[in-house]
Design an enzyme around this catalytic site. Structure first.
Site, short mmCIF file in Angstrom:
data_model
loop_
_atom_site.label_atom_id
_atom_site.label_comp_id
_atom_site.label_asym_id
_atom_site.label_seq_id
_atom_site.Cartn_x
_atom_site.Cartn_y
_atom_site.Cartn_z
N GLU A 61 -20.40 -2.23 19.87
CA GLU A 61 -19.52 -2.86 18.87
C GLU A 61 -18.03 -2.56 19.05
O GLU A 61 -17.26 -2.62 18.07
CB GLU A 61 -19.97 -2.50 17.43
N LEU A 97 1.25 3.47 -2.24
CA LEU A 97 0.58 4.66 -2.78
C LEU A 97 -0.32 5.29 -1.73
O LEU A 97 -0.38 6.51 -1.58
CB LEU A 97 -0.24 4.28 -4.02
N ILE A 145 -27.66 2.87 15.47
CA ILE A 145 -27.52 1.81 14.48
C ILE A 145 -26.55 0.72 14.94
O ILE A 145 -26.46 -0.35 14.33
CB ILE A 145 -27.09 2.40 13.13
N ARG A 191 0.82 -1.22 0.00
CA ARG A 191 0.00 0.00 0.00
C ARG A 191 0.85 1.27 0.00
O ARG A 191 0.53 2.27 0.64
CB ARG A 191 -0.97 -0.01 1.19
N LYS A 234 -20.20 3.55 -7.15
CA LYS A 234 -19.54 2.28 -7.43
C LYS A 234 -19.31 2.05 -8.93
O LYS A 234 -20.16 2.34 -9.75
CB LYS A 234 -20.37 1.13 -6.87
N HIS A 286 -21.92 11.07 8.47
CA HIS A 286 -20.71 11.26 7.66
C HIS A 286 -20.10 12.63 7.90
O HIS A 286 -19.02 12.92 7.39
CB HIS A 286 -21.04 11.11 6.17
N CYS A 346 -26.56 5.95 10.26
CA CYS A 346 -25.72 4.74 10.24
C CYS A 346 -25.00 4.66 11.58
O CYS A 346 -25.29 5.44 12.49
CB CYS A 346 -24.74 4.84 9.06
N1 GLN Z 1 -24.16 -1.91 12.92
C1 GLN Z 1 -23.16 -1.29 12.09
C2 GLN Z 1 -22.61 -0.06 12.79
O1 GLN Z 1 -23.34 0.56 13.50
C3 GLN Z 1 -23.74 -0.89 10.77
C4 GLN Z 1 -22.69 -0.29 9.87
C5 GLN Z 1 -23.16 -0.09 8.46
O2 GLN Z 1 -24.33 -0.12 8.18
N2 GLN Z 1 -22.25 0.13 7.55
O3 GLN Z 1 -21.46 0.31 12.58
ZN ZN Z 2 -25.22 1.97 7.59
#
Ligand code: GLN
Ligand code: ZN
Length: 804
Positions: free
Chosen positions: A513, A18, A460, A16, A117, A723, A755
């Site tokens: 997580e 670059l 999420i 990697r 994409k 984001h 997200c």
């Molecule tokens: N459960 C994942 C998180 O909260 C979902 C991530 C995703 O949708 N890309 O990070």
């Molecule tokens: Zn997501």
């Protein structure tokens, strides 16, 4: 003699290099000279690797993205950069790519180009922008320099460019807000073609003048469904380009030509490249590996004019399995007989989508490693096949024998074939995918069980992945932290996240997580049938790389994968904690998948493994389980006519994973996009009780879909753009939710971010979630007021009709 060539090589570098050079430049740690030197070094190295084929690709190397390079070559630079250019061309390039060039406080920031994409791969390109003021001006410097550089290095160089129609098709029409989508995507863009072709003609003339023998011109949109105007435009365009005198090799890949076949073989070019390695049509039965000449190849052989070269992509350029050389030669020899010198051989597509070199994998599973081929090995396969055709199979006897042994070992390995998995799969009945009762019945049971307020709030799944968390995971992996100490550490993270969520007064909690590096890798590492490379990086966009898991065999789950963390989290609170899993389709779509059975079969094996986890969670008392399908949409085939095939087995796989639970267990799913227009019925058919989706950035664009389709279950449209570091205000969130409530009965609305929050900082997340919770409370009291005015019976009526 058969000629061999390559369509493109990964540019990121074996280690990697670059990526790191780019990041050093962007962060002001190194100047342009250093970056360019690294880039030149990589090009040289990559051309050396390609020395085993007759023509190496030139111009495929990119500092960010090959489509963006094409935009700069054609002088199509968005007005926001064109009108206020910086002195340095490279800085302007990075401003389009990522909104800024050097330094975090660059006040020359602009809006970054949109990213999307590249066909059905996991590579993202920068979308060309067009508007009525778009002009094209040739800037061939980058391409000519790299061509000269290659020639100076003694490389037999074949410049690679993106063809004019694919370039136009990949772009978006900006501004002109009054036009409909259809007009934007067809009429307006094709109006630009004459201007665009003028520049392509100049470019080809420059390349010829510089001494280019062949030019590879990529038109992968020929494997997609084209409107008639676009089909016609191909004829017009290539007749014009013919006049330049350049020898064109028109490259198509990622699928078959089908209804565009006749059109394609008739185009006035000297050579045509076809992808004949991949047969993935989204079908539920077929293995994806080609095992003979396709009907399409036979048709092309019939119709190809006698003066044209035919290049066959016989080695799969986007998956990591070794070619079955004997089998390939069996069907290729008669083709070679027929075509003679007119046959060329190559990988099916650019090798961009593969890791660079298998040889540097020191610790890869010794049984499985010989079954694999990365970019470097793929080129050797092409060279070997050509040698066998040119000099007879005997000339590669030893290699053929070795290849046969390796493939036999793969075929018969007990790690590939697990009878228990196959038996479980054969016992699948439709009942596996069915909940016990329809949503309307489940909703009542769940309402009684959870007693959630209206507009329930949740997140999420992930909370910020701090430096501490990453360090702890790394130390645990390296053996610097004992399992016990690591467990303690993660439990402490879980405790903190639960405390924060209770303080925020969220309704449905998550464990956060902290134990997961990646939502697919975490599961892959615990499932049978997966392995992970150490350096198998593939570019996703710019400097960002991913290391996809490799699915080599039948998939099974031995021990619970998430249970202990979730169960621990649930002991800390009275509120429900969601069990958090990644869905089968997402795991499949983000991996290198075995090619010896249908993707659908592999998906269902993963589904059964996830189902075991779901049922274990349920048994332990976890009442709400979320199964993320972040990448479900990504798997859609390029041709719309194949979408149903794919959606059928993809949705079925989700249902197998999710639907074995009791009515009182609430299933959530999550998706990271809001573009549901053409798949909403399939999404509804997943039958999750609750779906959370990304919508805040698009200002609830998703809702358009509900004008025509009434989504039957509960839905949480994202109200916090994760984001961005910006903190959404309470008013903004209320406004978004009120908009949503115009289309979806408020009884079925949830309030949540777009997200997961793992890339954010706690100091952003806390105030944002605080605003989110107060917004929900504000919505509740507004609703309370209406209920009092209408009377509760009215409202109940409304709920009942909505659910019917
Ligand atoms: N459960 C994942 C998180 O909260 C979902 C991530 C995703 O949708 N890309 O990070
Ligand atoms: Zn997501």
């Amino acid at each position: 003699m058969i000629t061999t060539h390559n369509l493109g090589f990964p540019r990121i570098g074996k280690k990697r290099e670059l990526k790191f050079a780019l990041e050093d430049y962007w962060h002001g740690r190194a100047g342009e000279e250093k970056l360019q030197a690294t880039a030149a070094g990589l090009r040289k190295q990559h051309w050396q690797t390609q020395a085993c084929v007759d023509y190496a690709a030139v111009g495929d190397f990119s500092l960010y993205d090959q489509v963006l390079d094409m935009s700069f070559t054609l002088g199509n630079i968005p007005a926001r950069v064109r009108e206020k250019p910086l002195a340095n061309e490279l800085d302007n390039y990075f401003r389009v790519a990522r909104g800024r060039s050097v330094g975090a406080s660059d006040c020359e920031c602009v809006q970054a180009g949109e990213m999307t994409k590249w066909f059905d791969t996991n590579y993202h390109y920068i979308v060309p922008e067009f508007d009525s003021s778009t002009e094209f001006n040739l800037n061939p410097t980058r391409l000519l320099q790299q061509f000269a550089e290659a020639k100076a290095a003694g490389v037999n160089a074949k410049p690679v460019i993106i063809g004019p129609l694919t370039y136009l098709a990949l772009g978006v029409w900006k501004s002109d807000g009054c036009k409909s989508d259809v007009e934007k995507n067809t009429l307006n863009k094709l109006d630009l073609l004459p201007r665009l072709l003028a520049v392509y003609r100049e470019l080809l003339q420059e390349l010829v003048a510089a001494g280019a023998d062949w030019v590879q011109i990529d038109e992968p949109i020929l494997v997609t469904e084209l409107a008639q105007e676009w089909q016609q435009a191909f004829g017009i365009a290539y007749h014009q380009l013919k006049a330049t005198g350049a020898k064109l090799l028109l490259a198509t890949y990622f699928g078959e030509l089908r209804e565009n076949l006749q059109l394609t073989v008739e185009l006035p070019v000297q050579g045509l490249h076809l992808d004949v390695s991949n047969r993935d049509t989204g079908s539920a039965e077929q293995a994806t590996i080609a095992s003979g000449p396709s009907d399409e190849l036979i048709r092309v052989l019939d119709r190809l004019p006698a003066h044209k070269i035919l290049s066959l992509g016989v080695v799969d350029g986007r998956n990591i399995w070794r070619n079955d050389l004997t089998k390939t030669l069996d069907w290729l020899e008669p083709v070679a007989e027929k075509l003679g010198d007119r046959l060329w051989l190559a990988p099916s597509c650019s090798l961009l989508h593969l890791p660079v070199d298998l040889a540097q994998e020191q610790h890869l599973d010794a049984e499985i490693k010989p079954w694999l081929a990365f970019a470097t090995q793929k080129l050797s396969e092409v060279a070997l096949l050509a040698k066998a055709l040119n000099h007879g199979r005997e000339s590669i006897n030893a290699e053929l024998e070795k290849n046969r042994v390796v493939l036999q070992a793969r075929k018969h390995s007990p790690r590939v074939n697990r009878p228990s998995v196959k038996a479980a799969l054969s016992q699948l009945t439709p009942a596996y995918g069915e909940r016990k009762s329809p949503y309307s019945v489940r909703a009542l049971v769940q309402r009684t069980r959870f007693r959630l307020p209206n507009f329930p709030t949740t997140t999420i799944g992930s909370f910020p992945q701090t430096g501490d968390i990453r360090a702890a995971r790394r130390k645990f992996r390296n053996g610097e932290l004992t399992e016990l100490a690591y467990r303690d550490f993660i439990q402490q993270q879980i405790r903190e996240s639960i405390t924060q969520q209770e303080k925020l007064d969220l309704d449905v909690l998550v464990h956060g997580e902290a134990e997961r590096n990646d939502m697919v890798e975490y599961f892959g590492e615990q499932l049978e049938g997966f392995i992970f490379s150490a350096l198998g990086w593939v570019q996703s966009y710019g400097s960002r790389c991913v290391k996809p898991p490799i699915i080599y065999g039948d998939i099974d789950r031995q021990d619970a994968m998430t249970l202990s963390w979730i169960a621990y989290a649930q002991t800390l609170t009275e509120r429900p904690v969601k069990g958090m899993l990644t869905g089968p389709v997402t795991i499949l779509n983000w991996s290198f998948v075995r090619n010896d059975q249908a993707r659908a079969t592999t998906a269902k094996q993963i589904a059964l493994a996830i189902r075991k986890e779901v049922l274990d969670l349920e048994k332990t008392g976890v009442a709400i389980i979320q199964i993320d399908e972040a990448a479900l949409r990504e798997g859609l085939p390029l041709r719309k006519s194949e979408w149903n095939n794919y959606l059928n087995w993809a949705i079925e796989s989700f249902r197998i994973a999710a639907n074995g639970v009791a009515d009182s267990t609430q299933i959530h799913t999550h998706m990271c996009y809001s573009d549901f227009n053409d798949i909403i019925e399939a999404i509804a058919h997943m039958d999750a009780d609750v779906i959370t989706i990304e919508t805040s950035r698009s200002n609830m664009k998703l809702l358009d879909v509900f004008e025509k389709f009434s989504y039957p279950n509960e839905i949480g449209p994202g109200v916090y753009d994760i984001h961005s570091p910006n903190i959404p205000t309470e008013e903004a969130i209320v406004a978004l939710m009120e908009k949503a409530a115009l289309h979806i009965p408020s009884e079925r609305l949830w309030v949540n971010p777009d997200c997961g929050l793992k890339t954010r900082q706690w100091q952003e997340v806390l105030p944002a979630l605080r605003n989110m919770v107060s917004a929900a409370k504000q919505l509740r009291s507004a609703k309370q007021l209406i209920t009092e005015q209408l009377g509760p019976e009215k409202l109940l009526d409304k709920t009942a009709t909505a659910e019917a």
